[in-house]
Scaffold this motif. Structure first.
Motif, mmCIF file in Angstrom:
data_model
loop_
_atom_site.group_PDB
_atom_site.id
_atom_site.type_symbol
_atom_site.label_atom_id
_atom_site.label_comp_id
_atom_site.label_asym_id
_atom_site.label_seq_id
_atom_site.Cartn_x
_atom_site.Cartn_y
_atom_site.Cartn_z
ATOM 1 N N TYR A 1 0.001 10.953 -1.109
ATOM 2 C CA TYR A 1 0.286 9.734 -1.509
ATOM 3 C C TYR A 1 1.566 10.059 -1.979
ATOM 4 O O TYR A 1 1.907 10.688 -2.854
ATOM 5 N N ALA A 2 2.873 9.360 -1.255
ATOM 6 C CA ALA A 2 4.026 9.284 -1.438
ATOM 7 C C ALA A 2 4.461 8.753 -3.006
ATOM 8 O O ALA A 2 3.900 7.668 -3.227
ATOM 9 N N PRO B 1 0.694 -1.225 -0.057
ATOM 10 C CA PRO B 1 -0.058 0.026 0.200
ATOM 11 C C PRO B 1 0.982 1.351 0.010
ATOM 12 O O PRO B 1 1.994 1.239 0.696
ATOM 13 N N GLU B 2 0.320 2.185 -0.582
ATOM 14 C CA GLU B 2 1.124 3.508 -0.754
ATOM 15 C C GLU B 2 1.268 4.067 0.614
ATOM 16 O O GLU B 2 0.322 4.089 1.517
ATOM 17 N N GLU B 3 2.720 4.580 0.931
ATOM 18 C CA GLU B 3 2.760 5.524 2.079
ATOM 19 C C GLU B 3 1.987 6.833 1.771
ATOM 20 O O GLU B 3 1.940 7.283 0.724
ATOM 21 N N SER B 4 1.444 7.252 3.003
ATOM 22 C CA SER B 4 0.635 8.443 2.961
ATOM 23 C C SER B 4 0.542 9.315 4.107
ATOM 24 O O SER B 4 1.170 8.870 5.382
ATOM 25 N N ARG B 5 0.013 10.598 4.108
ATOM 26 C CA ARG B 5 0.087 11.487 5.293
ATOM 27 C C ARG B 5 -1.273 12.178 5.025
ATOM 28 O O ARG B 5 -1.613 12.538 4.007
ATOM 29 N N MET B 6 -1.794 12.437 6.190
ATOM 30 C CA MET B 6 -3.040 13.195 6.157
ATOM 31 C C MET B 6 -2.702 14.868 6.670
ATOM 32 O O MET B 6 -2.048 15.067 7.359
ATOM 33 N N LEU B 7 -3.326 15.618 5.894
ATOM 34 C CA LEU B 7 -3.053 17.041 5.900
ATOM 35 C C LEU B 7 -4.586 17.625 6.173
ATOM 36 O O LEU B 7 -5.535 17.172 5.779
#
Length: 836
Positions: free
Chosen positions: A652-653, A614-620
């Motif tokens: 999504y990185a 799964p794609e690495e992700s961050r919430m903003l």
């Protein structure tokens, strides 16, 4: 608990079957939505600098390797709202507390020293919120303090029995660890800061209306739990109250009805006084006061429906009712009749009795019987200054009707009719014309009125009921509840509407946010004439608060120069006189922000996405006061063009790179307000692999400096290090010493420092994040104690039990049966928690 809703007539029929207060002195119920709206108004009116927790600057641990540093964390005052719950006997209040300002820095030490991974900076536009879902009130026995204030202590472990979270992080563990930290801070806080006042009870001259204990629960209207239903979300808050000398009662049964009628939408508040408390605690004690008999006791009689409907004074009770004197003119003479005292107890056949009557479709009344026309007492008649004594015997059978005054909406008692037979003896010395007058119907009516009106002081306690209704457990204002109907079903039931403040007028909107120099016109809803508008700060001052037109309600926010920090809060005040009533006041809370857009985090580290995973992700998250926001990425990552309804969006990185590609890349996430074209940018540092790291040292440098220590495989490189600072105006780096100095003119809250060593055949690169103002990172604290629910604890115990079964039994059938039983217990517990 869910309960069926009935018409007012059906409810009264149900209430007449048996006592519905279940041995409590009183039962109060409010529409949940109106109650929450009024709680919001109370929050605004009470909100000032003293109602919030002190700013927090402290680290807390999340795991063995990660921790968070809170800097100048400013929390809002806690807000409570009551929520529906299908549980049988529970009341749950949701507590929320916005983090209105401060910085949040997350760190780890996976490289052997502390490193910053994320920096967020909050203001009222964009912030996390501490949420204490299910602040359980069921087992909290509310008490009334000596000063009359009713409080719920959010630092009390009993109010922290369920999970608290700081909403905003995508990882549940991080949300809950932050919640555990705030639980601890509440426990450690000054009790004044950590408590939420539900209201202040009025003090009354009648000392017998003294609420001391209470219990709360919420109740759903039947069918209100189904989304899409017409009554979805409909609910009420019930408060059961015990007075200071009354016992605490029980809980209602399965036949309970929803406490507000279906055919009267104007009735959203209800109060029932238990028949024992009404007769003994109000009428009985009112009688003792009227008869100057503070120690008087009464014998109560119940009818077939178990309502206390009849009181009689106990034998040999001392006390008397003093009949007020009155004067008449007889011919040319002035006669004054005085000094008659009617005993509370004469003998077993002649004593004070009070009986309630509650006929259908008619006003309820109380019959008072006392005295006798053959039991003589001395009375004085003073004729032109000369006193004469004689004997008089008076009996009273008076009916006293309960109703509501149409103008004041207060309870009132009126003499509905009486009989007062009397006999006179020993009046032969009185002048003949006065003696003849004493045999007239006019004298009989005058003394009968005096006796009947004096007896009405028995009901003085009803004035205290008025005060109690208007100063209830939740609301401080005197106009919180307006009575509309009164019924005596066996218990006294009163229905009304919550707060003329809500039905007279309130400010629309009650909360609003503006940027500096922004304008907004506030209105009174419903519209009324003669409203005067004003603005003040939280302490009542008027300097630097902006300005408002006194008649139109148009408000202009203060300038940026008047905002010290990222925001300023003021109150809008609307005042108007409706009819002959006292001035009515409504208030709104306005937050003025210094930023056009707030985007968080400011900077964050994210690993590159691995192929096949799964794609690495961050919430903003981002917010503005107005205008649509559009998102984009400058770099190899991606993000949706629009955020969700909460202003949250997911980055999504890009795919993870391998050497000799760069060890890290930098993406810019840009948010643009399409109405103003204002933009804000977040940096995402995408880590692909580690080739160089940067440690920091604050030893031997000035307060605005830090020494940068590049390391390759744990050693300091001998080659020249190429440094870069992002943003460029954040500071400068001395190439020889590696000392970074913060620029005195920068507005940035951080600096991303990158380093690179070029060996020709290979490049090493690294980065570190600095937070401004510069300061050594705090030492790693131990992780907060994880939160668990009662269900989590039970499941853990059940697992321990099964482990013991496995340890001591080799019989597979026994093991299987034990597992089945333990699973059944867990299932029942979960169903109970979910209300099934």
């Amino acid at each position: 608990m869910a309960a069926p809703r009935r018409t007012l007539a059906q409810y009264l029929e149900w209430a007449a079957i048996k006592p519905r207060t279940t041995d409590w002195s009183a039962l109060v119920a409010y529409d949940r939505g109106k109650c929450n709206l009024l709680l919001l108004q109370e929050y605004i009116e009470k909100h000032d600098k003293h109602s919030v927790m002190p700013a927090i600057s402290e680290p807390y641990g999340s795991t063995d390797k990660t921790w968070t540093w809170l800097i100048d964390y400013v929390t809002d005052a806690p807000r409570l709202s009551f929520e529906n719950n299908p549980d049988l006997d529970s009341a749950e209040a949701n507590m929320s507390m916005a983090i209105l300002g401060g910085k949040n820095i997350t760190m780890d030490d996976v490289l052997g020293f502390a490193q910053i991974n994320k920096i967020s900076s909050y203001d009222p536009l964009d912030h996390p919120t501490l949420v204490g879902d299910r602040v359980e009130l069921k087992d909290i026995q509310g008490t009334v303090q000596k000063d009359g204030q009713v409080v719920l202590d959010l630092g009390d472990p009993r109010s922290q029995r369920y999970i608290w979270e700081v909403k905003g992080d995508r990882v549940e563990h991080e949300r809950r660890m932050a919640g555990a930290f705030f639980k601890r801070k509440f426990r450690e806080a000054d009790p004044v800061k950590r408590t939420f006042s539900l209201g202040t009870l009025a003090t009354t001259t009648q000392a017998f209306i003294k609420p001391q204990k209470f219990r709360l629960r919420t109740i759903m209207e039947e069918g209100a739990a189904t989304r899409g239903a017409a009554n979805f979300g409909s609910g009420a808050v019930e408060v059961r109250i015990a007075m200071d000398d009354e016992i605490m009662g029980g809980t209602p049964g399965e036949d309970w009805l929803y406490p507000l009628p279906s055919d009267r939408p104007d009735l959203d508040a209800m109060m029932i006084f238990g028949s024992h408390f009404f007769m003994h605690g109000i009428i009985g004690k009112g009688t003792a006061r009227a008869f100057n008999a503070p120690n008087a006791e009464f014998i109560g009689t119940k009818n077939s429906n178990q309502f206390v409907y009849h009181l009689k004074v106990k034998p040999d009770t001392e006390g008397y009712l003093a009949i007020p004197p009155f004067e008449v003119t007889v011919g040319s003479k002035k006669a004054r009749f005085s000094d008659y005292k009617m005993p509370i107890y004469i003998d077993s056949d002649h004593l004070l009795t009070m009986t309630l009557f509650f006929p259908l479709n008619a006003l309820s009344y109380c019959r008072v019987g006392m005295g006798a026309d053959d039991k003589y007492r001395t009375m004085t008649c003073t004729v032109d200054g000369t006193p004469y004594s004689y004997q008089i015997a008076i009996g009273l059978n008076g009916n006293y009707q309960f109703s509501l005054d149409e103008t004041s909406r207060r309870l009132k008692v009126e003499v509905a009719g009486y009989q007062a037979p009397l006999n006179i003896s020993g009046a032969g010395d009185l002048p003949s014309d006065v003696r003849n007058y004493m045999s007239s119907r006019d004298f009989e009516a005058r003394i009968g009125d005096a006796v009947a009106n004096a007896a009405m002081t028995i009901f003085n306690g009803l004035e205290a009921i008025d005060v109690f209704v208007l100063h209830t457990l939740f609301f401080n204002s005197e106009d919180a509840v307006q009575l509309k109907t009164l019924h005596l079903t066996g218990e006294m039931a009163l229905f009304g509407s919550i707060s003329p403040r809500l039905t007279t007028f309130s400010i629309e909107p009650v909360e609003h946010m503006l940027t500096y120099d922004g304008t907004h016109t506030f209105k009174a809803e419903p519209s009324v004439s003669g409203v005067t508008w004003s603005v003040e700060d939280l302490e009542g001052g008027t300097v630097g608060v902006g300005r408002i037109h006194p008649t139109s309600g148009e408000y202009t926010a203060p300038s940026l120069a008047d905002i010290h920090g990222t925001y300023k809060r003021v109150k809008i005040v609307a005042t108007a006189r409706i009819g002959n009533n006292p001035p009515h006041i409504s208030k709104a809370l306005v937050t003025v922000v210094a930023r056009a857009i707030t985007l968080n985090p400011l900077i964050e580290v994210c690993n590159g996405s691995k192929a096949g995973e799964p794609e690495e992700s961050r919430m903003l998250s981002a917010h503005s006061t107005s205008g649509a926001l559009r998102w984009r990425v400058e770099g190899d990552g991606r993000i949706n063009e629009t955020a969700n309804e909460n202003g949250e969006n997911t980055y999504y990185a890009p795919p993870k790179l391998l050497a000799p590609a760069p060890a890290f890349t930098i993406d810019k996430v840009i948010v643009k307000n399409t109405a103003t074209n204002v933009e804000q940018t977040t940096l995402i540092v995408v880590r692909h692999y580690i080739s160089m790291v940067i440690d920091t040292s604050f030893d031997g440098v000035s307060a605005n400096q830090v020494r940068l220590l590049p390391l390759i495989s744990g050693a300091t490189p001998t080659e020249t290090v190429i440094w870069q600072c992002i943003p460029e105006d954040a500071g400068n780096i001395d190439v020889d010493s590696g000392i970074f100095t913060v620029s005195q003119t920068t507005n940035s809250q951080f600096a991303l420092i990158t380093s690179m060593v070029d060996l020709g055949w290979v490049q090493f690169s690294g980065f570190t994040i600095l937070s401004f103002p510069l300061a050594p990172l705090p030492a790693k604290p131990p992780p907060e104690i994880p939160q668990t629910t009662a269900l989590d604890d039970l499941n853990g115990l059940l697992e321990d039990v099964y482990e013991k079964v496995e340890q001591f039994s080799q019989d597979s059938d026994v093991r299987e049966k034990a597992k089945e039983c333990l699973d059944q217990i867990a299932s029942l517990a979960e169903d109970t928690q979910n209300g099934h």
